[in-house]
Design a protein around this motif. Structure first.
Motif, mmCIF file in Angstrom:
data_model
loop_
_atom_site.group_PDB
_atom_site.id
_atom_site.type_symbol
_atom_site.label_atom_id
_atom_site.label_comp_id
_atom_site.label_asym_id
_atom_site.label_seq_id
_atom_site.Cartn_x
_atom_site.Cartn_y
_atom_site.Cartn_z
ATOM 1 N N LEU A 29 24.903 34.062 46.503
ATOM 2 C CA LEU A 29 24.435 34.204 47.856
ATOM 3 C C LEU A 29 24.338 35.942 47.927
ATOM 4 O O LEU A 29 25.192 36.475 48.026
ATOM 5 C CB LEU A 29 25.273 33.844 49.005
ATOM 6 C CG LEU A 29 25.066 34.042 50.430
ATOM 7 C CD1 LEU A 29 23.750 33.230 50.786
ATOM 8 C CD2 LEU A 29 26.157 33.574 51.365
ATOM 9 N N PRO A 30 22.870 36.297 48.049
ATOM 10 C CA PRO A 30 22.803 37.802 48.279
ATOM 11 C C PRO A 30 23.200 38.016 49.702
ATOM 12 O O PRO A 30 22.926 37.301 50.691
ATOM 13 C CB PRO A 30 21.079 37.926 48.214
ATOM 14 C CG PRO A 30 20.766 36.522 48.434
ATOM 15 C CD PRO A 30 21.668 35.568 48.217
ATOM 16 N N PRO A 36 17.116 29.946 48.969
ATOM 17 C CA PRO A 36 15.800 28.927 49.283
ATOM 18 C C PRO A 36 16.287 27.684 49.809
ATOM 19 O O PRO A 36 17.344 27.336 49.743
ATOM 20 C CB PRO A 36 15.274 28.844 48.039
ATOM 21 C CG PRO A 36 15.607 30.102 47.107
ATOM 22 C CD PRO A 36 16.973 30.399 47.637
ATOM 23 N N PRO A 37 15.394 27.288 50.762
ATOM 24 C CA PRO A 37 15.635 26.014 51.324
ATOM 25 C C PRO A 37 16.167 24.851 50.358
ATOM 26 O O PRO A 37 15.776 24.767 49.269
ATOM 27 C CB PRO A 37 14.627 25.671 52.206
ATOM 28 C CG PRO A 37 13.862 26.874 52.226
ATOM 29 C CD PRO A 37 14.122 27.694 51.006
ATOM 30 N N ARG A 38 17.143 24.003 50.599
ATOM 31 C CA ARG A 38 17.441 22.877 50.015
ATOM 32 C C ARG A 38 17.232 21.584 50.917
ATOM 33 O O ARG A 38 17.612 21.612 52.019
ATOM 34 C CB ARG A 38 18.995 22.933 49.579
ATOM 35 C CG ARG A 38 19.254 24.108 48.652
ATOM 36 C CD ARG A 38 20.876 24.365 48.251
ATOM 37 N NE ARG A 38 21.321 23.157 47.574
ATOM 38 C CZ ARG A 38 21.361 22.980 46.440
ATOM 39 N NH1 ARG A 38 20.853 23.927 45.621
ATOM 40 N NH2 ARG A 38 21.910 21.954 45.744
ATOM 41 N N LEU A 51 32.959 29.997 48.054
ATOM 42 C CA LEU A 51 33.889 30.507 47.184
ATOM 43 C C LEU A 51 34.588 31.846 47.918
ATOM 44 O O LEU A 51 35.689 32.392 47.838
ATOM 45 C CB LEU A 51 33.584 30.686 45.915
ATOM 46 C CG LEU A 51 33.390 29.640 44.981
ATOM 47 C CD1 LEU A 51 32.994 30.035 43.389
ATOM 48 C CD2 LEU A 51 34.931 28.714 44.890
ATOM 49 N N GLU A 52 33.406 32.551 48.346
ATOM 50 C CA GLU A 52 33.806 33.682 49.132
ATOM 51 C C GLU A 52 33.065 33.712 50.708
ATOM 52 O O GLU A 52 31.798 33.419 50.520
ATOM 53 C CB GLU A 52 33.125 35.002 48.461
ATOM 54 C CG GLU A 52 34.239 35.265 47.350
ATOM 55 C CD GLU A 52 33.292 34.990 45.879
ATOM 56 O OE1 GLU A 52 32.048 34.720 46.143
ATOM 57 O OE2 GLU A 52 33.895 34.765 45.037
ATOM 58 N N GLN A 86 26.298 37.216 55.859
ATOM 59 C CA GLN A 86 26.085 38.686 55.878
ATOM 60 C C GLN A 86 26.566 39.592 54.717
ATOM 61 O O GLN A 86 26.014 40.530 54.434
ATOM 62 C CB GLN A 86 27.036 39.087 57.172
ATOM 63 C CG GLN A 86 26.569 38.640 58.416
ATOM 64 C CD GLN A 86 25.169 38.939 58.707
ATOM 65 O OE1 GLN A 86 24.741 40.205 58.697
ATOM 66 N NE2 GLN A 86 24.272 38.080 59.251
ATOM 67 N N THR A 87 27.247 38.820 53.806
ATOM 68 C CA THR A 87 27.907 39.603 52.887
ATOM 69 C C THR A 87 27.586 38.805 51.407
ATOM 70 O O THR A 87 27.526 37.430 51.566
ATOM 71 C CB THR A 87 29.469 39.695 52.816
ATOM 72 O OG1 THR A 87 29.990 38.403 52.799
ATOM 73 C CG2 THR A 87 29.725 40.555 53.932
#
Length: 298
Positions: A29-30, A36-38, A51-52, A86-87
């Motif tokens: 996750l950037p 992208p949509p799933r 995970l985070e 956000q992160t």
């Protein structure tokens, strides 16, 4: 060692693993941007576990769902969604056939969340370990891991059964208990007491429920384990395994216990069953000509 959080930043051998009808994905996750949509297939259910975290799951309609590290969100029925945060972080997504958990989910509301799950962290560690396996799985390991993935997803959903949209009001206690036994029959630790806890009733009440159907919780556990062992004995993929090994993989203590249960249920002896021809492994009705009785070979 702190077992509450997973912060292993090492890259696994792969980021996607297909196991039977199930799929496990590790998504990067950037920070500040969405993935992208799933849209899972209509026949599949996806469980989203950061995970985070936290992360946000944006649905086509409705308020975004905030998901922390100790929570999961599940979506089924072809819902389109987007994961963002956000992160930067990583998110595990597990896809299983919707039929595995449909007895525990309201058909009119196939979106839900589970909070503070006691099994979530062990499940995450197992999934990470699965992604570390680079070589192809053999027939038996794939079968066992697929079954375990089903059991894990059912366990997570069951833990959140008091939340909205879980456990259909029309699903009876017997239905839910039988489904739980089916999902966990290979676990030798499965007992009537664990089944009772899983469906939220007392052992005495569970006993009454099964007695009303002409059986007992212990009897249903033995029956479903015997069906699993029987299917493995008749499957050519497991010809290399001894009867004792199959007994263990089916939840029995060993070959002797398997033979006793088979005898009590009226099944042929395990070795006799294995010696039968492969077509017998799937029992299909015989087409009987008028006036001619079916063969007694089965």
């Amino acid at each position: 060692m702190d077992g509450e959080r997973i912060h292993d930043t090492a890259r696994p051998a792969r980021t996607r693993a297909r196991v039977g009808a199930c799929e496990v994905s590790l998504l990067d996750l950037p920070g500040g941007r969405n993935l992208p949509p799933r849209r899972p297939p209509v026949s599949m259910l996806e469980v989203i576990a950061p995970l985070e975290g936290p992360v946000a799951v944006h649905l086509e309609l409705g308020t975004p769902l905030a998901v922390r590290e100790n929570e999961v969100v599940y979506l089924a029925g072809g819902h389109r969604y987007v994961i963002g945060g956000q992160t930067a972080g990583r998110v595990l997504v597990v896809a299983v056939p919707e039929s595995v958990v449909i007895d525990y989910i309201e058909t009119e509301s196939l979106i839900g969340s589970v909070h503070e799950s006691a099994v979530l962290q062990p499940v995450k560690r197992f999934l990470r370990g699965l992604l570390e396996i680079a070589e192809p799985l053999g027939a038996l390991p794939e079968y066992l891991i697929e079954t375990l993935l089903w059991e894990m997803v059912v366990s997570i959903v069951l833990e959140g059964r008091s939340a909205d949209a879980l456990v259909r009001p029309r699903a009876t206690c017997l239905d839910r208990a039988t489904a739980y036994i089916l999902a966990n029959r290979a676990d030798r630790a499965l007992t009537p007491a664990t089944v009772a806890r899983a469906v939220g009733v007392s052992p005495r009440q569970l006993q009454r429920v099964f007695m009303s159907a002409g059986t007992t919780p212990s009897g249903e556990i033995r029956r479903q384990r015997a069906e699993l062992a029987r299917s493995m004995l008749q499957n050519d993929d497991f010809r290399g395994f001894t009867v004792n090994q199959i007994a263990h993989h089916s939840g029995f203590g060993g070959a002797a216990e398997l033979r006793r249960v088979f005898s009590a249920l009226g099944h042929p002896a395990p070795r006799s069953l294995r010696l039968r021809s492969t077509p017998v492994s799937v029992r299909t009705p015989e087409i009987v000509s008028a006036g001619r009785a079916p063969s007694a070979a089965g």
